[in-house]
Each structure stands twice: as structure tokens, then as C-alpha cells.
Write an enzyme that holds these catalytic residues in place. Structure first.
Site, PDB file in Angstrom:
ATOM      1  N   TRP A 133       3.097   7.844  -2.446  1.00  0.00           N
ATOM      2  CA  TRP A 133       4.515   7.984  -2.823  1.00  0.00           C
ATOM      3  C   TRP A 133       4.621   8.934  -4.026  1.00  0.00           C
ATOM      4  O   TRP A 133       5.470   9.822  -4.057  1.00  0.00           O
ATOM      5  CB  TRP A 133       5.093   6.612  -3.172  1.00  0.00           C
ATOM      6  CG  TRP A 133       6.554   6.594  -3.500  1.00  0.00           C
ATOM      7  CD1 TRP A 133       7.584   6.352  -2.636  1.00  0.00           C
ATOM      8  CD2 TRP A 133       7.153   6.838  -4.783  1.00  0.00           C
ATOM      9  NE1 TRP A 133       8.789   6.421  -3.316  1.00  0.00           N
ATOM     10  CE2 TRP A 133       8.546   6.719  -4.626  1.00  0.00           C
ATOM     11  CE3 TRP A 133       6.643   7.146  -6.060  1.00  0.00           C
ATOM     12  CZ2 TRP A 133       9.449   6.891  -5.678  1.00  0.00           C
ATOM     13  CZ3 TRP A 133       7.539   7.322  -7.103  1.00  0.00           C
ATOM     14  CH2 TRP A 133       8.917   7.194  -6.910  1.00  0.00           C
TER      15      TRP A 133
ATOM     16  N   LEU B 131      -7.164  -5.269   7.108  1.00  0.00           N
ATOM     17  CA  LEU B 131      -6.856  -6.459   6.305  1.00  0.00           C
ATOM     18  C   LEU B 131      -7.404  -6.344   4.884  1.00  0.00           C
ATOM     19  O   LEU B 131      -6.971  -7.068   3.985  1.00  0.00           O
ATOM     20  CB  LEU B 131      -7.421  -7.717   6.968  1.00  0.00           C
ATOM     21  CG  LEU B 131      -6.712  -8.159   8.258  1.00  0.00           C
ATOM     22  CD1 LEU B 131      -7.293  -9.464   8.771  1.00  0.00           C
ATOM     23  CD2 LEU B 131      -5.209  -8.336   8.020  1.00  0.00           C
ATOM     24  N   SER B 132      -8.371  -5.455   4.679  1.00  0.00           N
ATOM     25  CA  SER B 132      -8.908  -5.196   3.334  1.00  0.00           C
ATOM     26  C   SER B 132      -9.221  -6.472   2.549  1.00  0.00           C
ATOM     27  O   SER B 132      -8.863  -6.608   1.372  1.00  0.00           O
ATOM     28  CB  SER B 132      -7.928  -4.322   2.532  1.00  0.00           C
ATOM     29  OG  SER B 132      -7.750  -3.087   3.170  1.00  0.00           O
TER      30      SER B 132
ATOM     31  N   SER C 133      -7.002  -6.144  -5.937  1.00  0.00           N
ATOM     32  CA  SER C 133      -8.136  -6.720  -5.216  1.00  0.00           C
ATOM     33  C   SER C 133      -9.382  -6.693  -6.102  1.00  0.00           C
ATOM     34  O   SER C 133      -9.435  -5.967  -7.102  1.00  0.00           O
ATOM     35  CB  SER C 133      -8.408  -5.933  -3.930  1.00  0.00           C
ATOM     36  OG  SER C 133      -9.119  -4.756  -4.239  1.00  0.00           O
TER      37      SER C 133
ATOM     38  N   ASN D 285     -10.503  -3.278  -6.621  1.00  0.00           N
ATOM     39  CA  ASN D 285      -9.692  -2.311  -7.372  1.00  0.00           C
ATOM     40  C   ASN D 285     -10.265  -1.952  -8.747  1.00  0.00           C
ATOM     41  O   ASN D 285      -9.846  -0.975  -9.361  1.00  0.00           O
ATOM     42  CB  ASN D 285      -8.244  -2.807  -7.534  1.00  0.00           C
ATOM     43  CG  ASN D 285      -7.424  -2.686  -6.265  1.00  0.00           C
ATOM     44  OD1 ASN D 285      -6.474  -3.432  -6.058  1.00  0.00           O
ATOM     45  ND2 ASN D 285      -7.776  -1.750  -5.379  1.00  0.00           N
ATOM     46  N   TRP D 286     -11.273  -2.733  -9.213  1.00  0.00           N
ATOM     47  CA  TRP D 286     -11.936  -2.366 -10.483  1.00  0.00           C
ATOM     48  C   TRP D 286     -12.618  -1.009 -10.358  1.00  0.00           C
ATOM     49  O   TRP D 286     -12.941  -0.383 -11.366  1.00  0.00           O
ATOM     50  CB  TRP D 286     -12.978  -3.423 -10.865  1.00  0.00           C
ATOM     51  CG  TRP D 286     -12.402  -4.777 -11.145  1.00  0.00           C
ATOM     52  CD1 TRP D 286     -12.541  -5.887 -10.357  1.00  0.00           C
ATOM     53  CD2 TRP D 286     -11.600  -5.183 -12.263  1.00  0.00           C
ATOM     54  NE1 TRP D 286     -11.876  -6.950 -10.923  1.00  0.00           N
ATOM     55  CE2 TRP D 286     -11.287  -6.547 -12.090  1.00  0.00           C
ATOM     56  CE3 TRP D 286     -11.103  -4.528 -13.392  1.00  0.00           C
ATOM     57  CZ2 TRP D 286     -10.515  -7.264 -13.004  1.00  0.00           C
ATOM     58  CZ3 TRP D 286     -10.336  -5.232 -14.303  1.00  0.00           C
ATOM     59  CH2 TRP D 286     -10.048  -6.585 -14.106  1.00  0.00           C
TER      60      TRP D 286
ATOM     61  N   ASP E 259       0.837  -1.198   0.000  1.00  0.00           N
ATOM     62  CA  ASP E 259       0.000   0.000   0.000  1.00  0.00           C
ATOM     63  C   ASP E 259       0.872   1.249   0.000  1.00  0.00           C
ATOM     64  O   ASP E 259       1.964   1.246   0.574  1.00  0.00           O
ATOM     65  CB  ASP E 259      -0.897  -0.027   1.261  1.00  0.00           C
ATOM     66  CG  ASP E 259      -2.090   0.891   1.124  1.00  0.00           C
ATOM     67  OD1 ASP E 259      -2.280   1.496   0.054  1.00  0.00           O
ATOM     68  OD2 ASP E 259      -2.848   1.007   2.114  1.00  0.00           O
TER      69      ASP E 259
ATOM     70  N   ASN F 144       1.412   3.354  -2.975  1.00  0.00           N
ATOM     71  CA  ASN F 144       1.986   3.776  -4.258  1.00  0.00           C
ATOM     72  C   ASN F 144       1.502   5.179  -4.640  1.00  0.00           C
ATOM     73  O   ASN F 144       2.290   6.013  -5.104  1.00  0.00           O
ATOM     74  CB  ASN F 144       1.570   2.820  -5.387  1.00  0.00           C
ATOM     75  CG  ASN F 144       2.143   1.428  -5.232  1.00  0.00           C
ATOM     76  OD1 ASN F 144       2.993   1.196  -4.386  1.00  0.00           O
ATOM     77  ND2 ASN F 144       1.678   0.496  -6.054  1.00  0.00           N
TER      78      ASN F 144
ATOM     79  N   ARG G 261     -11.370   1.665  -9.399  1.00  0.00           N
ATOM     80  CA  ARG G 261     -10.443   2.760  -9.729  1.00  0.00           C
ATOM     81  C   ARG G 261     -10.695   3.214 -11.170  1.00  0.00           C
ATOM     82  O   ARG G 261     -11.390   2.536 -11.929  1.00  0.00           O
ATOM     83  CB  ARG G 261      -9.005   2.291  -9.551  1.00  0.00           C
ATOM     84  CG  ARG G 261      -8.751   1.939  -8.103  1.00  0.00           C
ATOM     85  CD  ARG G 261      -7.307   1.761  -7.789  1.00  0.00           C
ATOM     86  NE  ARG G 261      -7.179   1.528  -6.360  1.00  0.00           N
ATOM     87  CZ  ARG G 261      -6.085   1.728  -5.663  1.00  0.00           C
ATOM     88  NH1 ARG G 261      -4.993   2.172  -6.247  1.00  0.00           N
ATOM     89  NH2 ARG G 261      -6.067   1.494  -4.367  1.00  0.00           N
TER      90      ARG G 261
END
Ligand code: FPP
Length: 252
Positions: free
Chosen positions: A37, A207-208, A77, A80-81, A32, A34, A83
């Protein structure tokens, strides 16, 4: 035929006979940070993911050097779709590139690739590349790199329960005889050692929907390091912390 549990969920198996002296046979990481950053550097999120792939490469090498039998990484995950289309496409592009680029290193270093999650729903060329790389590394007996793609732990448990239900309905196993070992044997991680250490980077402490079943007795390690900055020293620090803890597995 009555099926015996394929996964040994006994205390002896959890506490691990053999394996490296530090005791971590299997570590998993929720990679986690990115985006943060990249933001800190006024760069697009894609730049953070790109550096994230470098961190993946370094961490896999470190896991090998540290004698881990398995390293499981949460790369995409099932949530994550949600996004943006652009970000999903960037992540899929990085995955394609990663598989193409790493294949020789995996083969040269006896790394086995395993993909967990509903990866068959990804684009067909990626599915083919994954199946090819898994087949070509299936007999490697060094470190297993398990990459979670389109993965959700609750979905994995539901799929495992369905599969057991089919076996029960077919008379292969009496319902009353079903144990935790039978369920574990249906999970995508059935071929991996029990999870010892779960790491999450970037300071988040959730824990997602990652390895919920497998984390039952895992030690948790949270670090503020953002994933693109994570490397061999950070994995070593997590393992050192694990060594300093006393694992009880529910006993005293
Ligand atoms: C979390 O950072 C990271 C991800 C959702 C994806 C992780 C993917 C990689 C490291 C690259 C692809 C991996 C492979 C194996 C090729 P975030 O974007 O949620 O960060 P943020 O919370 O700071 O926004």
C-alpha cells in the site's frame, strides 16, 4: 482430579448455538499488504502500517456492529522479528499508541482485549500496558478483540502440548483420556468461540503459521484488498460470502 475438556469441540458447538444471524461468531484476519500500500504511493513502509492501524480501528468497530463475539487479528508474528530494526520499532511504537488511544473506546463499548502469542517477550512497558488493558476489560462481555503478538501457531500448539504433558505427569489426566478438547483448552484462544471465518488480505493465499488448529473447520476468504484499505464493507462482504457457503464439518 481428572480434567474434563473445557472447550466443547462437538459438532453442535462448532455449528454454533446462538450468535448472530449471519453465523459468524468468530472471524480472524491476516492483515497483509501494508508495505505494498505504501510502495504504491511512494511512501515509507511505516506509513502503510500507520494506515493499517486506522483499518484495525474501523474493522473492530464494524465487528462490534455486526455482532461478532470475537475478532482475532494477526498483528506481529514470531517471524516478524526478522524485519529491520527500524520497522520492528515502528510497529511497536504503533502498538503502544494504539493501546493508549483505544483504551477508553474499548471500555465504553464493552470490548474485551485478549492478547494471544508469546507477548511477554515484548518490551516490558508494552507487556505492562497489555496486562493492564486485559485486566481492565476482562469482564466486558461484548466483542472480544484478540490481538496476536509474537504469535506462531506451531509454538502455541507446542506450549499447549507441554502444559497437557505436565498435567499428565502429575496424574491429573490419564494420557489415553486426552482429547482434542483438552488440547484446545490449553491454547491461547481457549476462551474464544470456534473460528468460523479466516480472512487474508492483499491477494496472498497462505496461513503463515496463524491459527492452524483453530482453522480446522473455518471458511477461508481471500481478498485482493490491501490491509490499509480494508473496512466495514470488506468485512461485510466476507461475511456475506460465508453466508453463501454450505458448511459440512466433514459430513455431507
Ligand atoms: C503486513 O503487511 C502487516 C503486518 C506485518 C503488521 C500488521 C500491523 C498493523 C496493521 C499495525 C499494528 C497493529 C496494531 C493492532 C496496533 P506487510 O508489511 O507484510 O505488507 P507487504 O506484504 O505489502 O510488505
Amino acid at each position: 482430579m481428572i480434567l474434563a475438556p473445557a472447550n466443547d469441540e462437538s459438532d453442535d458447538a462448532r455449528q454454533g448455538a446462538g450468535g448472530p444471524a449471519h453465523g459468524v461468531r468468530h472471524a480472524a484476519i491476516i492483515m497483509d499488504g501494508n508495505g505494498r500500500w505504501a510502495k504504491k504511493r511512494h511512501l515509507p513502509r511505516a506509513a502503510g502500517h500507520k494506515r493499517g492501524v486506522d483499518a484495525v480501528r474501523n474493522t473492530v468497530r464494524a465487528a462490534r456492529d455486526l455482532g461478532l463475539e470475537a475478532l482475532t487479528l494477526y498483528a506481529f508474528s514470531s517471524e516478524n522479528w526478522k524485519r529491520s530494526e527500524e520497522e520492528v520499532s515502528d510497529l511497536m511504537g504503533l502498538l503502544r499508541h494504539f493501546i493508549k488511544k483505544e483504551i477508553d473506546e474499548f471500555i465504553a463499548n464493552n470490548v474485551r482485549l485478549l492478547v494471544i502469542g508469546n507477548y511477554k517477550a515484548l518490551e516490558s512497558d508494552i507487556v505492562e500496558m497489555i496486562d493492564d488493558l486485559m485486566a481492565r476489560t476482562a469482564h466486558n462481555d461484548g466483542t472480544t478483540l484478540a490481538i496476536a503478538l509474537n504469535y506462531g501457531s506451531q509454538d502455541e500448539i507446542v506450549r499447549a502440548a507441554r502444559s497437557l504433558a505436565v498435567k499428565a505427569a502429575a496424574g491429573e489426566i490419564p494420557v489415553d483420556a486426552i482429547t482434542d478438547g483438552h488440547l484446545a483448552a490449553e491454547l491461547d484462544t481457549a476462551s474464544l468461540p470456534p473460528l468460523d471465518l479466516l480472512i487474508r488480505t492483499s491477494g496472498e493465499k497462505r496461513l503463515s503459521n496463524f491459527l492452524l488448529w483453530q482453522s480446522a473447520y473455518a471458511e477461508m476468504y481471500f481478498t485482493d484488498v490491501l490491509w490499509p484499505d480494508f473496512g466495514a464493507d470488506d468485512l461485510k462482504a466476507a461475511i456475506d460470502c460465508f453466508v453463501s457457503r454450505e458448511r459440512r464439518f466433514g459430513g455431507r
